[in-house]
Each structure stands twice: as structure tokens, then as C-alpha cells.
Design a protein around this motif. Structure first.
Motif: not given
Length: 1174
Positions: A530-551
Motif C-alpha cells: 500500500g503506502s507503507k514501505i518496509f525498510c531495514l536499517h542496520i538491525y532496525l526494521m521500520s514501516a515508512v509511510e510514503v504518500p503516493q502523491s508523485a505517481p
């Protein structure tokens, strides 16, 4: 160096390494292992070293029984000794107190102390350590006892190990973690046990059995891991709970000491053979991801499952080293050193986080990658893929032509899932769990790093080892596009045409074949939902809310509203929704616009869309007209107007402009061709200006639109009189309604002149009169009444009322009189009279009563039915007027210290008043005052009898206290006087008709006791005047009588010879000679005779011959107005000059009258100004 022992503490910042070896203390640079300096000072083997927490000092202890304290600059500053060899030293982390322990005692030294406090112990101390807060010191001893002491060395807790002296304590360490609630002590003994204790001495868990004798225990800086070494010639890593994780490094001799470099993963070992080894530990990330569930290893032995959307977490404790993790749908597989555990979710709920063990596969596997499916686990060993059931049965095996670099479950029915496999040689295969034959999808020229397939399985995204993203159509094998700088890729699970990839610190989002949209992001992108991108940075996994405005905007630019809507559904901001809705509306895609406006709850536009839909149902299909409405709603009014005009709906454009108050644009739109529309516009513009608080503009617009009444209302409301008079002057006099409104506003604004001008222009005299009256401009009103007498009533009545309100009652009474309102005039006078009496203004009371009587006479003259009543009132008021006029003198005499009257006058006045007070006494007149004044004047003038009578009468009345003394005294004095009156006074009371001397007081009133002829008094001195009233015989009218008297027929007889003048001093009188015949000589004297002894009054009646014989100067006539008759009086002493006031008909001695008129400039009785014509 050939070390027989090595003891290695680290400087707290990790920059130096201190080693105790042989007789020396060696200082190394921790970064490159270079020897900085060997320190000499001990004479025997150095057993132990310790650094202070602040890094300023370190201490070394030796078999030579001494301790040396060194500075960080490597200078020895202090040395002290024990009785035995030094076994261990430890610095307090808070107070920097040094604990030094020997075989028989321990000492506590701090820089501020001169001496060292030493305490004996029962056994050899092998190791020591302070708690994190520096409050307690733990000592480990050869006899298997751990003694916990306070800062003063007193034992607080004693821990006895079960092995006793056969299990000597060889190493202890306190956990440095700040997260633990309790202080935890790790104890390693040569009974080959590792145990944990609380500060209280209570053991935590069970003893952990070791396979070697431990020589050293050391914690990582945060307390998460333990490093231990000993007789097994290796250093091992343990969890903080004592679970062995693995070997750090193997050596050729016993490992005597190990230390962890502060805040790093570097471990240093010191061995029996003098070897010092440094290892860096690398903890790899062990994890798995499926859609929004992410499982990862924590503390090496735990697995944490995190729900990326709800942020819930659950911890699964395995108590063994976790080697691999795989997650798929409701399955979780965890590989441990000797087994694989398969977990399952309790329920199908997407937010459920409770796992329970479904299966255990108790076998040791070596594999690079682990994948779990609904009913199988897949093991990857380099080129080989094995499929095992949960019961450990190997069902299938695939052998690839090259190394497997990437494997991913892409879903499918249970037991038949599909796997996506990427090989090092660039081949991409699809394998189904139930199919022994792999399907080759693509063959790339370079190795595969990352793979993903789109939601509909039509597109494949690949990242190769050159970090290039390649997207293929699976069916046609065609390369759709490629992008550089990618390290991972994922398709959006909810939208077929969207993927995202990360690389070079950027997140890239690509929709369809539009350009890439970039934003900064650290780490690896591993999922896109959906609008969430799952990002792994070192050991931490986070869900980044990315607005789909551009597309979304990319689709909007191409007018692809449906696709843009699908993108927006994944998650965009409110303003993006609004843009989508607006664009769709302008593109006449009402369905998409409606959905978008529903999202942002914009009811205004929804109403517009529903009205357009209704119109479409009714058969309207003019898209330009719909677009015009849309533009109008959006505020693009000129575009809307052009479209309205083009579709032939000019009226809509006009009403739009007027509703929006854009009157200038409306005028431009209408043009100068249509005057009617222009006027309507003007009026609408004025209406708006009025409602928007711009009244002056509104008024001017109304005027130019010819709406005079509305303009006048606004101008009047705001009080702009100058503007209003301009309008009034410009208006035609036939326009009565606007003129009348102007006048009303002028009246309200108190602009009398303007109002007067307006009414004059209208010719409305009545309104003009009312205006003058309302504004109290009496002069203008009177001048108007002079020309137009019909308004007399309208002016004088309000004028009189106004005078009365302003306490000008006399003028008010006159005004009422002028207006012909006799009743009101009488009422005012009655009130005035009453007030005058109440306030003891008897002079005024007399005057008002006289005026009242005259008013009554006027009413009697005008009103036939009220005549009798009014004439009675006239008589009564005339009588009261005279009484009050007279009483004024008495009141002044009794109440004021000085009197202006002669005693004779006062004497006469009192007698006159008492003679007339025979019946009712009028209000305000005091009989006491009158009798009192009479008594005093009588005494003065010698009328003692009358004085005595007065005092006797006073005895019968209620006397005010102020007169008591005076009256009693007068009463006494009068009794000493003779009981008779002065003769002169009695003669003054002679009747001029019958010559009878009357008593001084007469209870019959002011009439002669003999002939009943009324006395005529002077209105100033109240002496009896020599006048006799006579009446005309029947048939003689006043005018005739007057002409007869005026004839003055001369007598032939010498009348004067017959009269004798007698002068007896004071009194002058004229007397007829008795011998003459009255009738012959003076016919009037003959008429004066009457019958003696009758009790009735016989008036003197005269005929024409008598009238003819009279002289004009001897006759006084009271010429009363009708309906009264004239009254005739004959002077019997023509030489006594008598004057009569022509208004009130009161008689005066001429001299008195002239004096009073000179004093008051008017008649003393009726106040008629002397210069006023009669």
C-alpha cells in the motif's frame, strides 16, 4: 615476551591495553598493538592490574606484596604493601577507592586517606569486584565462599558454594547493564560451574555446568554477553543467562584472562604461554520477512516477531543460539544448532501475534538459506535445494547449475507454493513445491542479487550484481525498463504497476513507465504494501509511510483518472485527494470525482456532482455547460462566464456575477446595450453594498438606479443630513412619499430647518404646524396660526401644555384660554390656586381666584347649559379672591416682624374679614391670626370693648404656642381698660343710605344692621366708601341708562345753598338740611328711603327721570360682561375722589390707587398692567 601470567584490564576509553607480565607492567596501544612503555617497579611477578573508571589512574599488584598506583601518564605516584602476595585489585567505579586483596587480608585505599584500612579473611582471596553503584565489594575465595562487603569492609552477605574448598572460586564479575533492576553477580568456580546471584545472596536459576576449569569471566559493556576462558584453551561467548553461543578463539595454552574493549565487539585474551590475542566479533543479522510480519534474532537466543503495521511485538525465547529464521503467512521456522522449530499462529486474524509450536524437526542441518511454506521447509545448500515435510521426510530435491543467490516464496495454494530462485549465473527459475521440474523464467548475463514478482505474476523485477534494476514482462520476456543504483526491489502488493527500490541512500518509487520519484532514505527497502514501505536499517526494521502523491500526479497529467484513483487509495494526503477530485471533475469523470470528494467529505462539490448526474438522467448532455458549472464552483468565474455565453446561458453568468457581488464584471458582461439589465444590476449591487456594511456606496447606487426610497432609508439611518437635503431639493414636489420620508428623517435627526423646508415644498401645512410644535419653535407656529387660524387649536393647546410642564402656569392658563380650551384653563388655575394656598402665597391665591371667577364668567357666557353653575362659581370665586387678598395683610402682620400697613388699615381689614367669615372658613385662612391682629389693633386704636371681645373669642380657639404669652398678657392688660369703644371708630361705620351707626363687628356680614344696604369698601384701606348701589327699573336697558346719565339735566334751584357743610374736626361729612323736601330737591335721595322695621333688604330702584337728574361724575358703573348685569353706584359725597379699576371693578380712594399703581405698575388686585388697554 615469554609471560608466565597475563592480566589484561582496559583503559575505560579503550585506547590503552595494560598487561601484567613477569616483573613488568606493559602498556600497549589498543588500536595497533604497539608497545608504548614497559613499567618497572615490582621486584616479583605482577599478578594483577586494574584501571580506575575515570581513566586517570591504574594500579598493579605483585608477588612482592606491594601495590603501585600509576597515573595515566605512566608515572608511579604511590606504593603500599600487604603481608602476603597480592592476588587481585579492583577500583570502585564511583568513589575510585581501591580494593587490594592478598592471601590473608584485603585493604581499602582512597586518595584522601593517609593509611590503608586492612581486614583479615579466613581464606585466600582469588578475585574481587565492586557493584555498579560502588556500595559493595564481592570477594571470591579459595574455600568456595563469596563474601560481599560494604565500603567499610564489613561483611554483609556470605555465599557458600556446595563444593566448598574442592571448588575454589576463580573468577567473579558484576553485570554492568543499567537495564537490570538487581545487581547480578556471575561466579565461576573450579567445580566447573557458572552461577548467577543477586546482591542478597539469592541464586538466579540453576548452576550452568562447564566442561573446563574457568579462569576468567568478563561481561560486554552493556551486559548482554559474557566471555569466559580457562583450561579448555579457548575463549567462549555466552549469553548473559549463561547459554553458550560459540567459540571466540582457540589457543595453545590455558586462557588466564579475557577483557572486552569498552563499547565495542573487540575481545582480548591473555594466555599462559604469553600470547595476547585480539578478536573482533561480528553478529550477523538473522531475520525473515513476509508482507507485514518481520521476525529477527535478538540476544542471539530469542526471536522477536514484529507486526510492521500495528507495531506489536512478541518475543519467543529459544534458550539456544538461533541460526536461521523463516516466516510465511501463519508459519514461523527457527533453526537452532540441533533442531528446527515450526511455529503456527493461534488464529487467522491478521493482527494475531500469538505463536505456538506446531512441529519440531530434531536434526542438525547445515544450510545457507531456510524457507518455510504451509506444509514444508526448504533448505538451500549452495547449489542444492531440499524440500522436507514437517515430519523431517525429504520429499524433493532440486540441484541447480550454479550457486543459489536468492530465494523467495511467492505464494500459492498450501502444499503447492511457488518459489522464485535467483542463481549466481543469472538464471531466474520458478519452482513449485509439488513439481520436481524447475521452470526457467529468464536468463541474465550477471548474478542475481534480489528478485520480486508483481501481484498479478505478470512482471518480474531483478537487481543484478551491478546494482541495476531490470523489469521484465514474464510472458513476453521483454525488458520493460531498467534503472541504475538499486540494491533491493519490491512490488507493491496492492497495486500491479508500482514498485520501489532502494540504493545509494535513496528510495525510488516507479509507477507504470513514468519517471522515477526519489526521496532520501537510509537502509534496505525489503517490502512495499500500500503506502507503507518496509525498510531495514542496520538491525532496525521500520514501516515508512510514503504518500503516493508523485505517481498519482503522473497519472493525472495523462488524464488517467481511474489509475490515479487506485494509487490514491494506497495513501495520499488530503490535498492530493482534492487535486485528484478537482482534475477528475474538470475532466468530466464524475464517478472518480465523486469518490474522491467523498474521501475528503466535500459536500459542496458532491451536491454539484449529484445535480449534474440528475440533469444527465433528465437528458441534458451539454458538457460545456456542466464544465461551466464546475468552473463557477472552483472560482474560475471568467472561464465559466465564457462557457455560459457560448452555450447560450447568459442569464446564468449574470446571476453568478451578481451573487458574487462582481458587479463591474457583470456590467462588462451585459455591456451598455441593455439599460433595463443595467438598472437591475445597480439595484442588486446596492442591495449587496447595504448588506456588506458599505451604506454610502449602497445609497449612491440606489440613487443612480432610481430607487429613491431605499436610498433615503439608508441615508436617514446613518444620519447624513447634507446628502438627504440634496435629494429632497432635487425631488419633484409631486413625489410625496420620498419627500415625506426625508422630512421624517430630518425630524428624527433634529434638523428642524431642513424638515420645515421639505414640508413647505410639499405644501403640507398641518405637518409643518406639528413639526413647529414638536420642536417647540413656538414663534414660527404662532406666525403660521396668524395666517391660517384653523390650526389655532393645534398650536395653543400643546403650547399651554408645554408651559404648564415648565411651571409657567399663568401663561399656560392664558394659552388654554386662547385655544378656547376653557376647562383646561380652569383646571390649571384651580391647581395653581390650590398650590398658592398650600404654600401660603395668599396674594397669588387671591389673584388666581379672581382669574378663575373670570374664566367661569367666560364659560357661562359661551355655554348655555353650564351658565347657572358657572355664575354660582363666579360669585364664590369673587368672594374667595377678596378674602385671600385681604388675609395676605394679616398673615404678613402675624408672621413677619414688620408691617407696612397703618393700624387703622389693619383694624379695618380684620373687621372686614371677620364680618365675612360668618359661615365656612376657607383653607389657609386662620381665624386665630385674624382675631389676634384685631385685638392688638383695637387696643392701639382705643376700641377696648372690641379688643376684649376678640380676646374672649381667642380663648375658645386652639392657639399656637408662639402666641400664648402675648395673648395672655394682652388679655390682662385689656381688663384694665374701660369697657367701651372709641366714638370716632363707631362713626366711621355709618351707613350712607340710612345714616345708622353700625357696630364694629356685625354677625350679619358687611351690611347695614338697619337698612341691610351692603357696604362698599375701598380695596386698599377697607374703609367704607360713600357709595350706594342702585338698580334700574324694568324696561330700562344699560345703554339707555348710560345715555340718560350722560344728559346731566341742570337743576334751577340753588341746591348748594340748601347743603350745610359741617366740620367737627376729624370727620368731614355732607348732610342735607332737614327742612328740605328730598323728593323735590334730589330724586335719588327720595328713592333711598325705605320702610323701617323690615328684615328684608329693599334695593334703591331708579326711573328715567332720576337717571336724568344724576351727574356723570357721581355715578360709578361696573360694566360686567354678559350674562352679568351692569352694577350702578352713586357717590353721596362727590368731593371724595373714588377710582375704580376698569378690569376687576374694585373701588379705591384715588390717592391710594395712584400710589399702589406707582409701586406695582399694575392694579394691586387684578394685576392689570397700567398701560394695557381695557
Amino acid at each position: 615476551y615469554d609471560f608466565s601470567d597475563a592480566w589484561i584490564p582496559k583503559i575505560p576509553d579503550g585506547s590503552q591495553l595494560i598487561i601484567a607480565a613477569g616483573l613488568r607492567v606493559l602498556v600497549y596501544d589498543a588500536s595497533d598493538g604497539a608497545l608504548i612503555q614497559p613499567l618497572k617497579g615490582h621486584k616479583d611477578i605482577v599478578y594483577c592490574v586494574a584501571y580506575a573508571k575515570d581513566g586517570k589512574r591504574f594500579a598493579s599488584g605483585s608477588a612482592d606484596k606491594s601495590i603501585i598506583i600509576w597515573t595515566s601518564k605512566l608515572e608511579g605516584i604511590l606504593k603500599y604493601t600487604h603481608n602476603d602476595s597480592i592476588q587481585c585489585v579492583a577500583y570502585n567505579p564511583v568513589t575510585h577507592q581501591l580494593a587490594s586483596c592478598s592471601s590473608g587480608d584485603f585493604g581499602l585505599w582512597s586518595p584522601e586517606q593517609k593509611s590503608v584500612n586492612k581486614h583479615k579473611v579466613s581464606s585466600k582471596i582469588t578475585c574481587c569486584g565492586w557493584t555498579n553503584d560502588g556500595q559493595y565489594l564481592a570477594l571470591g575465595m579459595m574455600n568456595g565462599v563469596v563474601s560481599i562487603r560494604n565500603k567499610n569492609g564489613e561483611e554483609k552477605v556470605k555465599i557458600e558454594r556446595p563444593g566448598g574448598s574442592s571448588s575454589p572460586i576463580w573468577s567473579i564479575a558484576w553485570n554492568p547493564s543499567k537495564d537490570e533492576h538487581n545487581d547480578i553477580l556471575a561466579v565461576a568456580d573450579w567445580g566447573q560451574k557458572l552461577s548467577f546471584y543477586q546482591l542478597s545472596g539469592k541464586q538466579i536459576g540453576k548452576d550452568r555446568t562447564l566442561t573446563y576449569d574457568p579462569c576468567c569471566v568478563s561481561y560486554f559493556s552493556r551486559g548482554e554477553y559474557i566471555v569466559m576462558g580457562g583450561s579448555d584453551k579457548q575463549a567462549s561467548l555466552y549469553t548473559r543467562d549463561g547459554v553458550r553461543l560459540g567459540t571466540i578463539g582457540e589457543q595453545n595454552a590455558w586462557v588466564w584472562t579475557c577483557r572486552v574493549r569498552p563499547d565495542t565487539n573487540f575481545v582480548v585474551l591473555g594466555c599462559q604461554d604469553g600470547t595476547v590475542a585480539c578478536y573482533q566479533l561480528i553478529f550477523s543479522t538473522v531475520h525473515g520477512l513476509y508482507k507485514d510480519r518481520y521476525a529477527y534474532r535478538d540476544s542471539m537466543t530469542d526471536v522477536i516477531v514484529q507486526h510492521l503495521i500495528t507495531e506489536q511485538k512478541v518475543r519467543i525465547k529459544c534458550r539456544e543460539l538461533v541460526k536461521k529464521i523463516a516466516i510465511y503467512r501463519n508459519r514461523l521456522a527457527i533453526q537452532l544448532p540441533e533442531k528446527i522449530l515450526i511455529y503456527e499462529l493461534f488464529s487467522d486474524d491478521s493482527s494475531d501475534m500469538k505463536y505456538h509450536i506446531k512441529e519440531k524437526i530434531c536434526r542438525k542441518f547445515e544450510c545457507n538459506l531456510l524457507v518455510v511454506c504451509s506444509q514444508h521447509i526448504i533448505l538451500c545448500q549452495e547449489k542444492r535445494l531440499q524440500c522436507l515435510s514437517f515430519t523431517s521426510v525429504r520429499e524433493k530435491e532440486w540441484v541447480m547449475e550454479s550457486l543459489i543467490r536468492y530465494i523467495k516464496v511467492i505464494g500459492g495454494p498450501p502444499g503447492r507454493e511457488g518459489l522464485l530462485v535467483g542463481l549466481k549465473n543469472g538464471a531466474i527459475l520458478k519452482i513449485f513445491v509439488d513439481n520436481p521440474f524447475p521452470i526457467t523464467l529468464l536468463k541474465l548475463s550477471t548474478s542475481v542479487r534480489c528478485l520480486d514478482m508483481s501481484a498479478s505474476r505478470n512482471k518480474l523485477a531483478v537487481v543484478d550484481e551491478h546494482n541495476t534494476l531490470l523489469v521484465y514482462d514474464i510472458n513476453s520476456k521483454e525488458l520493460l525498463f531498467q534503472e541504475p543504483n538499486a540494491n533491493s526491489v519490491a512490488w507493491n502488493t496492492q497495486c500491479e504497476d508500482m514498485l520501489c527500490f532502494s540504493g545509494n541512500g535513496y528510495l525510488n518509487i516507479k509507477a507504470s513507465n513514468f519517471p522515477v520519484h526519489q526521496q532520501k532514505m537510509q537502509g534496505f527497502m525489503v517490502g512495499y504494501n500500500g503506502s507503507k514501505i518496509f525498510c531495514l536499517h542496520i538491525y532496525l526494521m521500520s514501516a515508512v509511510e510514503v504518500p503516493q502523491s508523485a505517481p498519482m500526479y503522473q497519472y493525472l497529467e495523462r488524464k488517467m483518472f481511474k489509475e490515479a484513483y487506485q494509487i490514491a487509495c494506497l495513501g495520499v494526503t488530503d490535498s492530493d485527494w482534492r487535486d485528484l477530485a478537482t482534475e477528475a471533475l474538470e475532466g468530466l469523470d464524475f464517478d472518480t470525482a465523486k469518490k474522491a470528494f467523498i474521501r475528503i467529505r466535500d459536500l459542496r462539490y458532491l451536491e454539484l456532482i449529484s445535480s449534474i448526474e440528475e440533469r444527465k438522467k433528465r437528458g441534458e448532455n451539454d458538457n460545456e455547460l456542466f464544465l461551466a458549472d464546475v468552473y463557477a464552483y472552483q472560482g474560475k468565474f471568467h472561464e465559466a462566464a465564457k462557457l455560459y455565453k457560448r452555450t447560450g446561458h447568459e442569464s446564468r453568468a449574470l446571476s453568478m456575477y451578481t451573487d458574487l457581488r462582481m458587479f463591474e464584471y457583470a456590467k462588462d458582461f451585459v455591456g451598455a446595450t441593455d439599460p433595463k439589465s443595467s438598472r437591475i444590476l445597480m439595484t442588486k449591487q446596492a442591495d449587496w453594498a447595504k448588506s456588506s456594511k458599505e451604506p454610502r456606496a449602497a445609497a449612491e447606487m440606489y440613487l443612480s438606479a432610481g430607487e429613491h426610497l431605499k436610498a433615503i432609508d439608508i441615508i436617514g439611518e446613518h444620519g447624513w443630513a447634507d446628502m438627504l437635503i440634496d435629494i429632497a431639493r432635487k425631488l419633484d414636489k409631486a413625489e410625496r412619499e420620498p419627500l415625506a420620508k426625508c422630512a421624517l428623517h430630518f425630524k428624527r435627526l433634529k434638523h428642524h430647518g431642513y424638515a420645515s423646508e421639505t414640508y413647505s415644498k410639499m405644501g403640507d401645512l398641518k405637518a409643518l404646524v406639528h413639526l413647529h410644535v414638536e420642536t417647540r419653535h413656538w414663534e414660527e407656529a404662532f406666525s403660521l396660526v396668524e395666517k391660517h387660524t384653523q390650526f389655532k387649536y393645534d398650536v395653543f393647546v400643546p403650547y399651554a401644555q408645554w408651559l404648564a410642564e415648565n411651571d409657567r402656569f399663568e401663561e399656560a392658563q392664558k394659552a388654554f384660554h386662547k385655544a378656547g380650551r376653557q376647562n383646561e384653563a380652569v383646571k390649571v388655575l384651580e391647581q395653581l390656586t390650590h398650590n398658592a394656598v398650600v404654600e401660603n402665597r395668599f396674594n397669588d391665591a387671591g389673584y388666581y381666584y379672581w382669574m378663575l371667577s373670570m374664566q367661569c364668567l367666560d364659560i357661562a357666557r359661551e355655554s348655555e347649559e353650564q351658565r347657572d353653575e358657572m355664575l354660582k362659581k363666579f360669585e364664590r370665586f369673587q368672594h374667595l379672591a377678596e378674602l385671600y387678598h385681604v388675609y395676605r395683610s394679616i398673615q404678613r402682620y402675624t408672621d413677619e416682624p414688620f408691617s407696612s400697613h397703618m393700624p387703622e388699615t389693619l383694624f379695618n381689614i380684620c373687621r372686614f374679614l371677620l364680618n365675612n367669615l360668618t359661615k365656612n372658613i376657607p383653607a389657609g385662612i386662620s381665624k386665630v391670626n385674624t382675631l389676634y391682629a384685631l385685638a392688638k389693633q383695637s387696643r392701639k386704636l382705643g376700641a377696648y370693648k372690641l379688643a376684649r371681645y376678640s380676646y374672649e373669642k381667642l380663648q375658645e380657639l386652639h392657639i399656637p404656642s408662639r402666641f400664648h404669652e402675648s395673648i395672655e398678657l394682652g388679655n390682662l392688660i385689656i381688663r384694665s381698660k374701660p369697657f367701651h369703644d372709641n366714638e370716632d371708630l363707631i362713626e366711621g361705620m355709618m351707613c350712607y343710605r340710612c345714616s345708622t351707626n353700625n357696630p364694629l363687628l356685625n354677625n350679619q356680614g358687611s351690611v347695614c344692621i338697619n337698612c341691610r344696604q351692603p357696604f362698599i369698601y375701598s380695596a386698599s384701606s377697607y374703609e367704607v366708601l360713600p357709595l350706594v348701589q342702585f338698580y334700574l327699573e324694568e324696561g330700562i336697558i344699560d345703554e339707555e341708562a348710560l345715555s340718560l346719565i350722560d344728559l346731566e339735566v341742570p337743576h334751577i334751584d340753588q341746591r348748594d345753598a340748601r347743603w350745610q357743610d359741617m366740620d367737627n374736626g376729624e370727620l368731614q361729612a355732607m348732610r342735607m338740611d332737614d327742612g328740605l323736601d328730598d323728593a323735590e330737591e334730589d330724586p335719588f335721595t327720595a328713592k333711598m328711603s325705605f320702610e323701617q322695621g323690615g328684615s328684608n333688604f329693599v334695593p334703591v330702584k331708579v326711573n328715567r327721570s332720576v337717571l336724568r337728574s344724576m351727574s356723570r361724575r357721581d355715578v360709578l358703573i361696573k360694566r360686567w360682561p354678559r350674562p352679568l348685569k351692569w352694577e350702578y353706584f352713586r357717590s353721596l359725597l362727590p368731593d371724595v375722589s373714588i377710582t375704580m379699576c376698569p378690569t376687576c371693578f374694585k373701588m379705591f380712594h384715588s390717592e391710594d390707587y395712584e400710589l399702589l399703581v406707582l409701586q406695582h405698575n399694575c392694579c394691586p388686585y387684578c394685576r392689570r398692567p397700567i398701560d394695557e388697554p381695557n
